[in-house]
Design an enzyme around this catalytic site. Structure first.
Site, mmCIF file in Angstrom:
data_model
loop_
_atom_site.group_PDB
_atom_site.id
_atom_site.type_symbol
_atom_site.label_atom_id
_atom_site.label_comp_id
_atom_site.label_asym_id
_atom_site.label_seq_id
_atom_site.Cartn_x
_atom_site.Cartn_y
_atom_site.Cartn_z
ATOM 1 N N LYS A 72 8.258 0.133 -3.895
ATOM 2 C CA LYS A 72 7.214 -0.701 -4.495
ATOM 3 C C LYS A 72 7.688 -1.405 -5.763
ATOM 4 C CE LYS A 72 3.722 0.054 -1.629
ATOM 5 N NZ LYS A 72 3.234 -1.045 -0.765
ATOM 6 N N GLU A 113 -4.238 -2.806 -6.478
ATOM 7 C CA GLU A 113 -4.788 -1.760 -5.629
ATOM 8 C C GLU A 113 -3.693 -0.736 -5.381
ATOM 9 O OE1 GLU A 113 -3.242 -4.334 -4.413
ATOM 10 O OE2 GLU A 113 -1.998 -3.444 -2.846
ATOM 11 N N SER A 128 11.433 4.738 2.510
ATOM 12 C CA SER A 128 10.780 3.847 1.546
ATOM 13 C C SER A 128 10.354 4.555 0.270
ATOM 14 C CB SER A 128 9.572 3.175 2.194
ATOM 15 O OG SER A 128 8.695 4.157 2.712
#
Lengths: 394, 258
Positions: free
Chosen positions: A85, A107, A374
């Site tokens: 991210k 969010e 990830s």
């Protein structure tokens, strides 16, 4: 046809109040994306702050155990804040600063994107407010505290199903309320144009590195790249530079929850249909009247009823495959990778590991598979313990 | 141009109430439409509930949830409109989200809307850039796809106004629907920009809850739209809400006509 289309998907289905904001964002992005000093600043932050490039690790034990293709793990879990991210957040916050914005909102589902946004906001001296479903706040309590520690304000969202989709809706509502000084750091390759393109470009560093690293180690391209898909940002990042390499299979692993033949699923491509929601045309889990389904997955990060428009297009074209992985399979894979390689993957990434476990034994020893890890799984340990019946609370 | 909507603005300032269909039941919705028309409503906005209404504040969000938990579907709402059309000629405009129309089938939705006697449609998540997919079909069935302009629209107002149908919905404030203490936007200037492009009625909505606010907004335009304040009454009084809503509509209509 309007702006930002991926085949029939994408577009800008948002209230008029936000239109000039996304137009302004698009103009700023077009101005800076090829600007050498912007890119130098971005690269420096990615390398020095986030710890890029992330490693492409040869998983020797997993390769031997599965007895098929050679397995490489792309270690996005080793980035600062523990997931992919941060790649997108650094890019968007830098862009927001250039645009003169002083406040960011975002969010979050599992909390990974929220933590990354709170982190970069702290670094750049920006105000930060995070919207997180109340249900997710409970299952990821540690991340809520982490965001507060980083100076962000966390708003638990109680509307709807109180999960990721409601957090997105609430952040959009907040953005219509305050646009002048505020940038919405959207966390996935979804929402209205230009977000799916911007987020993809900032995540494409993953496939760029995989390609370079594998060429160096093996002198060739992989046969398959696997990644988990909710909105789809880590997957599009891992796929992007391979899209034109037709010999590379691109496999997105969706969250089947308790199974795609049940209502407790979040597998959008496998169970959804074409619709318009959260600013984009794409596939969504919905009923015959277009009411968005209350989706379910053990993974708060994949618990989303839609998928990014570029994935929807890659599916339509048959260029990428989208498979469904159940909670049970993902939890097994979570434990498997922990034991066999000493790497605890995020429950999201475990969905990709789970499908790899099925696929790899069917492949030849001279083939190569890359799994995008990830994120790291520390945040999930308590939830997995509870899933296994242990009375453990954070 | 839809004649019924045009006529609604022909006799002074228009008052346009909004209710969510099926909150608390479709029988009450039907009674509300007749009572509001009787009380002076010039156009009535009928919300088709959506699971995730991103342009709505808490009051209308909750009304959507109440209606959907009653099992209300788009087909049920069409059937209710067909029934109420036997009793009133008040112009009726749907307000819902793109996915409700898209999943029903755009052509099928517009055709059905025409058959049951609807006059217009408002889709808050379909801006100018995306409207063609809906507007072309709406026009075929003489359903006015109503355009919105917002305080942030600035130079966009001209092109939106040029292609607007029915009336222009002027969003009074930033943010989502819901009552507000104060409205600070210069609505009169927005309306002026619209009128320069096209002689089309402009009605102001978002945040209006008192007769004084309605009067001020209607004075600066051709009418006032009120949603949350009415939906609050529906939420508070449930199946007994009809006389309370009718009295409120009457008061608002009198205030803007004064």
């Amino acid at each position: 046809m309007s702006n930002g289309r991926f085949g029939q998907h994408g577009g800008q289905y948002i209230p008029e109040t936000l239109m000039n904001a996304v137009i302004e964002l698009e103009e700023a992005y077009n101005k800076y994306k090829d600007d050498p000093s912007f890119n130098q600043e971005l690269q420096e932050l990615l390398n020095e702050y986030a710890g890029r490039p992330s490693r492409l690790y040869y998983a020797k034990h997993m390769t031997e155990d599965l007895g098929g293709a050679k397995v490489y793990l792309k270690r996005e879990d080793l980035n600062h804040t523990g997931s992919h991210k941060i790649n997108n957040v650094i890019g968007q916050c830098l862009l927001a600063k250039k645009m003169g914005k002083t406040r960011v909102i975002a969010e979050t589902g599992a909390g990974q994107h929220g933590v990354a946004t709170a982190t970069v906001a702290a670094l750049m001296g920006m105000d930060c407010e995070i919207f997180m479903g109340a249900v997710d706040c409970e299952r990821q309590a540690l991340n809520v505290y982490r965001m507060k520690l980083l100076g962000a304000k966390v708003h638990p969202v109680t509307s709807g199903t109180a999960t990721l989709k409601d957090a997105v809706s609430e952040t959009m509502r907040e953005w219509t309320n305050r646009i002048d000084d505020t940038h919405y750091v959207l966390g996935s390759v979804m929402g209205p144009h230009p977000f799916p393109t911007i987020v993809r470009d900032f995540q494409a560093v993953i496939s760029k590195e995989i390609k370079e690293e594998l060429l160096e180690k093996e002198g060739r391209l992989p046969d398959a790249v696997l990644a988990c898909v909710g909105g789809g940002s880590n997957a599009i990042g891992a796929f992007y530079h391979f899209i034109n390499d037709k010999g590379v299979r691109l496999i997105g692993c969706e969250a089947a929850g308790r199974g795609i033949d049940t209502k407790e699923t979040a597998a959008t491509i496998n169970t959804g249909s074409l619709g318009i929601f959260h600013g984009m045309k794409s596939y969504f889990c919905q009923d015959e009247y277009g009411q968005i389904a209350p989706v379910y997955s053990i993974s708060a990060g994949l618990d989303y009823p839609g998928i990014g428009p570029e994935h929807a297009m890659l599916h339509d074209q048959g260029r990428a495959e989208y498979v469904a992985v159940t909670d049970e399979e993902a939890v097994d894979a979570f434990e498997y990778l922990s034991r066999i390689e000493g790497i605890i993957p995020a429950i999201e990434s475990s969905h990709a590991v789970a499908y790899a476990k099925k696929l790899i034994p069917t492949m030849n020893k001279d083939q190569i598979v890359v799994i995008n890890i990830s994120g790291r799984g520390d945040k999930d340990v308590a939830a997995i313990a509870r899933y296994r019946g242990e009375d453990l609370h954070e | 141009m839809n004649n019924r909507i045009q006529q609604a603005f022909a006799n002074g300032k228009a008052f346009i109430p909004f209710i969510t269909c099926g909150d608390p039941s479709l029988e009450v919705t039907e009674a509300l439409i007749c009572a509001m028309a009787e009380a002076g409503a010039d156009v009535i906005e009928l919300g088709i509930p959506f699971s995730d209404p991103t342009a709505e504040g808490p009051v209308i969000q909750e009304a959507n949830i109440r209606a959907l938990s009653n099992g209300i579907t788009t087909d049920d709402i069409f059937a209710m409109v067909a029934k109420v059309r036997q009793k009133t000629t008040v112009p009726l405009v749907f307000m819902t989200y793109a996915n409700v129309v898209y999943s029903y089938g755009v052509t099928r939705f517009m055709k059905k809307s025409r058959e049951v006697g609807m006059d217009g449609l408002i889709l808050p998540d379909v801006p100018f850039e995306e409207k063609e997919e809906f507007a072309a079909v709406a026009e075929d069935f003489d359903i006015a796809l109503i355009s919105l302009i917002a305080p942030t629209s600035k130079d966009r107002i001209r092109k939106i106004a040029r292609e607007a149908k029915g009336f222009v919905y002027c969003v009074s404030s930033l943010g989502v629907t819901g009552t507000r203490e104060q409205i600070t936007t210069d609505v009169a200037s927005m309306v002026e920009l619209v009128k320069k492009e096209q002689d089309i009625p402009c009605a102001v909505g978002f945040g209006i809850s008192t007769p004084q606010q309605a009067k001020a907004m209607a004075d600066a335009s051709d009418g006032a739209i009120v949603g949350s304040a009415i939906v609050k009454l529906c939420g508070k009084y449930g199946k007994d809400c009809v006389p309370y809503v009718a009295a409120f509509v009457k008061e608002m209509k009198e205030s803007i006509s004064a």
